[in-house]
Design a protein around this motif. Structure first.
Motif, PDB file in Angstrom:
ATOM      1  N   CYS A 220       0.825  -1.207   0.000  1.00 56.82           N
ATOM      2  CA  CYS A 220       0.000   0.000   0.000  1.00 56.82           C
ATOM      3  C   CYS A 220       0.862   1.261   0.000  1.00 56.82           C
ATOM      4  CB  CYS A 220      -0.936  -0.004   1.207  1.00 56.82           C
ATOM      5  SG  CYS A 220      -2.163   1.326   1.204  1.00 56.82           S
ATOM      6  N   ILE A 221       1.945   1.241   0.756  1.00 56.69           N
ATOM      7  CA  ILE A 221       2.868   2.380   0.768  1.00 56.69           C
ATOM      8  C   ILE A 221       3.445   2.598  -0.627  1.00 56.69           C
ATOM      9  CG2 ILE A 221       5.088   3.221   1.637  1.00 56.69           C
ATOM     10  CD1 ILE A 221       4.453   1.695   4.268  1.00 56.69           C
ATOM     11  N   GLY A 222       3.897   1.521  -1.245  1.00 57.33           N
ATOM     12  CA  GLY A 222       4.451   1.624  -2.593  1.00 57.33           C
ATOM     13  C   GLY A 222       3.423   2.098  -3.595  1.00 57.33           C
ATOM     14  N   GLY A 223       2.210   1.583  -3.494  1.00 56.47           N
ATOM     15  CA  GLY A 223       1.147   1.992  -4.398  1.00 56.47           C
ATOM     16  C   GLY A 223       0.792   3.456  -4.240  1.00 56.47           C
ATOM     17  N   SER A 224       0.878   3.963  -3.012  1.00 59.93           N
ATOM     18  CA  SER A 224       0.526   5.371  -2.771  1.00 59.93           C
ATOM     19  C   SER A 224       1.542   6.313  -3.397  1.00 59.93           C
ATOM     20  CB  SER A 224       0.423   5.643  -1.261  1.00 59.93           C
ATOM     21  OG  SER A 224       1.695   5.693  -0.637  1.00 59.93           O
ATOM     22  N   PHE A 225       2.826   5.926  -3.401  1.00 62.54           N
ATOM     23  CA  PHE A 225       3.850   6.762  -4.021  1.00 62.54           C
ATOM     24  C   PHE A 225       3.779   6.702  -5.545  1.00 62.54           C
ATOM     25  CE2 PHE A 225       6.755   6.146  -0.093  1.00 62.54           C
ATOM     26  CZ  PHE A 225       6.191   7.251   0.512  1.00 62.54           C
ATOM     27  N   GLY A 226       3.418   5.543  -6.079  1.00 58.38           N
ATOM     28  CA  GLY A 226       3.436   5.354  -7.523  1.00 58.38           C
ATOM     29  C   GLY A 226       2.099   5.612  -8.174  1.00 58.38           C
ATOM     30  N   GLY A 227       1.268   4.569  -8.261  1.00 57.70           N
ATOM     31  CA  GLY A 227      -0.009   4.672  -8.960  1.00 57.70           C
ATOM     32  C   GLY A 227      -0.950   5.707  -8.379  1.00 57.70           C
ATOM     33  N   GLY A 228      -0.887   5.909  -7.061  1.00 56.36           N
ATOM     34  CA  GLY A 228      -1.784   6.871  -6.423  1.00 56.36           C
ATOM     35  C   GLY A 228      -1.235   8.278  -6.359  1.00 56.36           C
ATOM     36  N   ASN A 229      -0.022   8.478  -6.869  1.00 64.98           N
ATOM     37  CA  ASN A 229       0.605   9.796  -6.770  1.00 64.98           C
ATOM     38  C   ASN A 229       1.314  10.175  -8.071  1.00 64.98           C
ATOM     39  OD1 ASN A 229       2.224  12.020  -6.240  1.00 64.98           O
ATOM     40  ND2 ASN A 229       2.985  11.285  -4.303  1.00 64.98           N
ATOM     41  N   MET A 230       2.446   9.532  -8.352  1.00 67.10           N
ATOM     42  CA  MET A 230       3.266   9.937  -9.485  1.00 67.10           C
ATOM     43  C   MET A 230       2.530   9.813 -10.815  1.00 67.10           C
ATOM     44  SD  MET A 230       7.146   8.724  -8.610  1.00 67.10           S
ATOM     45  CE  MET A 230       6.789   7.002  -8.337  1.00 67.10           C
ATOM     46  N   PHE A 231       1.790   8.720 -11.004  1.00 64.23           N
ATOM     47  CA  PHE A 231       1.057   8.540 -12.251  1.00 64.23           C
ATOM     48  C   PHE A 231       0.006   9.633 -12.421  1.00 64.23           C
ATOM     49  CE2 PHE A 231      -2.679   6.770 -14.443  1.00 64.23           C
ATOM     50  CZ  PHE A 231      -2.125   6.585 -15.697  1.00 64.23           C
ATOM     51  N   GLN A 232      -0.696   9.961 -11.338  1.00 65.13           N
ATOM     52  CA  GLN A 232      -1.736  10.997 -11.391  1.00 65.13           C
ATOM     53  C   GLN A 232      -1.112  12.352 -11.731  1.00 65.13           C
ATOM     54  OE1 GLN A 232      -4.839   9.906 -11.083  1.00 65.13           O
ATOM     55  NE2 GLN A 232      -4.112   7.857 -10.527  1.00 65.13           N
ATOM     56  N   ALA A 233      -0.008  12.682 -11.045  1.00 60.71           N
ATOM     57  CA  ALA A 233       0.666  13.956 -11.289  1.00 60.71           C
ATOM     58  C   ALA A 233       1.194  14.032 -12.718  1.00 60.71           C
ATOM     59  CB  ALA A 233       1.814  14.132 -10.292  1.00 60.71           C
ATOM     60  N   ASN A 234       1.742  12.922 -13.194  1.00 63.49           N
ATOM     61  CA  ASN A 234       2.305  12.883 -14.536  1.00 63.49           C
ATOM     62  C   ASN A 234       1.240  13.111 -15.603  1.00 63.49           C
ATOM     63  OD1 ASN A 234       3.048  10.891 -17.042  1.00 63.49           O
ATOM     64  ND2 ASN A 234       4.870  11.904 -16.214  1.00 63.49           N
ATOM     65  N   GLN A 235       0.092  12.439 -15.463  1.00 67.05           N
ATOM     66  CA  GLN A 235      -0.985  12.585 -16.433  1.00 67.05           C
ATOM     67  C   GLN A 235      -1.584  13.991 -16.407  1.00 67.05           C
ATOM     68  OE1 GLN A 235      -2.421   9.852 -18.743  1.00 67.05           O
ATOM     69  NE2 GLN A 235      -0.232   9.767 -18.375  1.00 67.05           N
ATOM     70  N   ALA A 236      -1.745  14.535 -15.200  1.00 66.28           N
ATOM     71  CA  ALA A 236      -2.291  15.890 -15.071  1.00 66.28           C
ATOM     72  C   ALA A 236      -1.341  16.918 -15.694  1.00 66.28           C
ATOM     73  CB  ALA A 236      -2.529  16.224 -13.600  1.00 66.28           C
ATOM     74  N   ALA A 237      -0.047  16.770 -15.413  1.00 63.01           N
ATOM     75  CA  ALA A 237       0.944  17.694 -15.975  1.00 63.01           C
ATOM     76  C   ALA A 237       0.980  17.597 -17.496  1.00 63.01           C
ATOM     77  CB  ALA A 237       2.329  17.391 -15.401  1.00 63.01           C
ATOM     78  N   SER A 238       0.900  16.368 -18.004  1.00 68.59           N
ATOM     79  CA  SER A 238       0.928  16.147 -19.441  1.00 68.59           C
ATOM     80  C   SER A 238      -0.253  16.821 -20.134  1.00 68.59           C
ATOM     81  CB  SER A 238       0.921  14.641 -19.739  1.00 68.59           C
ATOM     82  OG  SER A 238       0.852  14.399 -21.128  1.00 68.59           O
ATOM     83  N   GLN A 239      -1.453  16.637 -19.587  1.00 72.43           N
ATOM     84  CA  GLN A 239      -2.649  17.230 -20.177  1.00 72.43           C
ATOM     85  C   GLN A 239      -2.621  18.755 -20.091  1.00 72.43           C
ATOM     86  OE1 GLN A 239      -4.076  14.565 -22.126  1.00 72.43           O
ATOM     87  NE2 GLN A 239      -5.822  15.838 -21.647  1.00 72.43           N
TER      88      GLN A 239
END
Length: 535
Positions: A220-239
Motif C-alpha cells: 500500500c505504501i508503494g502503491g501510494s507513491f506510484g499509482g496513487g501519486n506519481m502517475f496521477q501527477a504525470n498525467q495531469a501535468a501532461s494534459q
C-alpha cells in the motif's frame, strides 16, 4: 523500528535513485526508466502472472490476480444473497442522512460507546473520499483502452464486473470499520492491515494475519507513491502543458513547475488529515464528476437515436465467439481487467477511507461503500463507453483492436498514436468543439482528488509499520509531496508498472482475509438491519 525502516528503504531505493537524477538531468529519465525495467518487470510478472491461454495476438493468458478478484466477488455476491443489489436503496438513505440517529446507538449485546458515534467523517464524506481515489483517469482513459482493445463488447463485462465488485466493497469496508483503532483524541486508524491482523487473530490465525497485514501495508505504501501519486501527477501535468501548448523541447521545466504548484496544493489539504480531505473531496468529487457526466449526457442526448444501436453492439460484441479481438473469453478478460483497475473492488484500499466514518455499526458503512463500483463503473464508465462507441461510428476516430506495443490507439485518418485520455478527448471534441479544455480541468481535478485519498491510504499503512507518532506522520507526507513533483517532471513507465503491481499485490492478502471473515460481516449486517427496522 530501525529494521522496518531499512526494509522499506531497500524496497523503494530505486525510487530515491530516480528522484536524485531527474531534476539534475531530465534527459536521463528515459535511461533510468529503462534501467528500472529490470526491477519492475520481474515484480510485475509475478503479480500479474497469467495462466497461458492463446486467445489473440494481444491477449496471451488470464492473470491469476484477476481470477481471484472475480471469484471472490462472485463468492461474496452468493454468500450475502445479492446484497450488492438488495441494499442499494438502504445505501441511498444512509448517505442522505436518514439513519444518522441510528449510527450513534450502541449495537445490541455490546458495551456502551458513548453518546456520539466513533469516527471522524460522515457517510457522504467517507464515500466521496474513497470515490476520489477510484473515479478518475480509469474512467476517462482506461475505458477508452478497453473499448479500443476489446471492442464495444468489453463494456458489457465492465458493467458485470462493476455489479459483482459491489459485494467485495461491502465486505471489506464493513470489516474496515469493525476492526479499526480509535485513539483517545478520536483519530481513526483502519483498513485491511488492521482487520487482517485483529480479525484473523480472533479466528485463530494470528501469525498468518500478522504476516498478511504487514505485506498489505508495504504494498500500500508503494502503491501510494506510484499509482496513487506519481502517475496521477504525470498525467495531469501532461494534459495541462499540452493544453497550453508548452512543448517539452521548448519549455523543459513546465511540468516541473506544475508539479511544484500541485505539491503545494496537495500539501495544504493533506496536512489537515482525513477531516480536511473529506471536506475537500465532498465538494471536488461531485463537481468534477458532474462536469464529466453532464458533457457525456449532452453528447448522448444529441445522439439519442444511436444509443439502442450502441447497446446492440455492446451485447453482440460481448458474446461473439469469433470476434477479431480474441472472441468471447478475450473480450471478457479485457472488460473485467479494466473494471478492476477502475473501481479497485477487492484491492482493499477503499476500506482505509471508509474506516474513518462516524458510526457504531460497521455494516452501515459497508452498505454505503457498495455504491462506489455502481457509480464508478456501472454509471460513469458506461457513459464513457457509449460516447466512444457512438462518436467512433460517426467520425471514424479509431479502429478497434488497432493498437501499438504501448496500447496507444492508431487513428484512422491522421495516423497519430493516442493514449487513453487522448482518445476520449478526441471523441468529446468531435461533438463538443474545444471540450478538451474542460476535460483537461477535469483530469487535473481527478488527479488532485486521487492523490488526496491515496496520501491517506499510504499514511495509514506507513503508521501501521512505523508507528503513530507525529514524526512518522510528517515524514510520510514530506516524501509523498516530493514524489508529486517527481511524478510531474519525469518519465514513469517502469516505475508505474512496479507500483501498479504492488497495488494489485494487495489483492492476495485482502481476499484471503475477506473470505475467512465473511461470517463476521454477516453478523454485523444482521445487527444493523435489526437497528434500522425499529425506526
Amino acid at each position: 523500528m530501525k529494521e522496518k525502516f531499512l526494509l522499506i528503504l531497500a524496497i523503494f531505493a530505486p525510487f530515491f535513485a530516480f528522484s536524485q537524477e531527474v531534476t539534475k538531468e531530465p534527459s536521463t529519465a528515459d535511461k533510468i526508466n529503462e534501467w528500472f525495467k529490470g526491477i519492475a518487470k520481474p515484480v510485475s510478472d509475478i503479480v500479474f502472472y497469467q495462466i497461458p491461454l492463446d486467445i489473440s495476438e494481444k491477449i496471451k493468458g488470464i492473470p491469476i490476480v484477476l481470477i481471484i478478484l472475480v471469484l471472490g466477488a462472485i463468492f461474496f455476491t452468493i454468500y450475502f444473497k445479492g446484497a450488492n443489489f438488495t441494499l442499494i436503496k438502504t445505501a441511498i438513505k444512509l448517505i442522505k442522512g436518514d439513519y444518522d440517529d441510528v449510527d450513534s446507538q450502541t449495537p445490541e449485546g455490546e458495551a456502551p460507546k458513548g453518546e456520539k458515534a466513533e469516527g471522524e467523517v460522515s457517510h457522504f464524506q467517507a464515500l466521496t473520499a474513497a470515490l476520489s481515489a477510484t473515479v478518475g483517469l480509469g474512467n476517462i482513459g482506461g475505458v477508452a483502452i478497453a473499448i479500443a482493445l476489446g471492442g464495444p463488447g468489453a463494456t458489457f463485462w465492465m458493467i458485470i464486473a462493476g455489479f459483482l465488485g459491489m459485494a467485495s466493497k461491502f465486505v471489506e469496508c464493513t470489516l474496515g470499520v469493525k476492526y479499526r483503532d480509535v485513539d483517545a483524541d478520536g483519530s481513526v486508524y483502519g483498513g485491511p492491515m488492521y482487520y487482517l491482523t485483529k480479525g484473523l487473530k480472533e479466528k485463530g490465525f494470528g501469525k498468518l494475519g500478522k504476516g498478511l497485514g504487514f505485506f498489505f501495508a508495504i504494498m500500500c505504501i508503494g502503491g501510494s507513491f506510484g499509482g496513487g501519486n506519481m502517475f496521477q501527477a504525470n498525467q495531469a501535468a501532461s494534459q495541462f502543458t499540452k493544453l497550453l501548448g508548452l512543448a517539452p523541447k521548448e519549455y523543459p521545466n513546465a511540468s516541473l513547475y506544475f508539479g511544484i504548484i500541485m505539491a503545494v496544493l496537495v500539501g495544504i489539504v493533506i496536512i489537515g488529515g482525513i477531516k480536511r480531505i473529506g471536506a475537500v473531496t465532498e465538494k471536488v468529487v461531485p463537481f468534477m464528476a458532474g462536469i464529466y457526466v453532464l458533457a457525456a449526457l449532452v453528447i448522448l442526448g444529441m445522439n439519442f437515436s444511436a444509443i439502442p444501436t450502441a447497446f446492440g453492439l455492446i451485447i453482440e460484441g460481448a458474446f461473439n465467439p469469433s470476434a477479431a479481438f480474441g472472441g468471447f473469453v478475450g473480450v471478457l478478460i479485457v472488460g473485467f481487467k479494466r473494471s478492476a483497475f477502475s473501481n479497485e473492488a477487492g484491492v482493499g484500499s477503499a476500506a482505509i477511507a471508509h474506516s474513518a466514518v462516524k458510526t457504531n455499526f460497521p455494516a452501515s458503512e459497508g452498505i454505503v461503500a457498495l455504491l462506489e463500483p455502481f457509480i464508478d463503473t456501472v454509471i460513469i464508465c458506461t457513459m464513457t463507453a457509449l460516447v466512444l462507441i457512438i462518436t467512433n461510428a460517426q467520425y471514424d476516430l479509431f479502429t478497434y483492436g488497432n493498437l501499438d506495443a504501448d496500447d496507444n490507439v492508431i487513428m484512422n485518418i491522421t495516423g497519430a498514436h493516442l493514449g487513453g485520455v487522448d482518445i476520449t478527448s478526441e471523441a468529446f471534441d468531435a461533438v463538443i468543439p474545444h471540450f478538451s479544455i474542460i476535460l483537461t480541468i477535469a483530469v487535473v481535478l481527478f488527479a488532485f482528488s486521487t492523490m488526496l485519498s491515496w496520501s491517506y491510504y499510504g499514511l495509514q499503512a506507513w503508521k501501521f509499520v512505523f508507528g503513530k507518532s507525529k514524526g512518522s506522520d510528517i515524514t510520510y507526507k514530506i516524501i509523498f509531496l516530493i514524489f508529486v513533483v517527481i511524478g510531474s517532471a519525469a518519465t514513469l513507465g517502469a516505475v508505474i508498472d512496479f507500483s501498479d503491481a504492488m497495488i494489485f499485490a494487495m489483492v492476495f492478502p485482502n481476499i484471503i482475509g475477506l473470505i475467512i471473515l465473511s461470517p463476521k460481516v454477516r453478523d454485523e449486517l444482521a445487527k444493523y438491519k435489526k437497528a434500522i427496522s425499529k425506526k
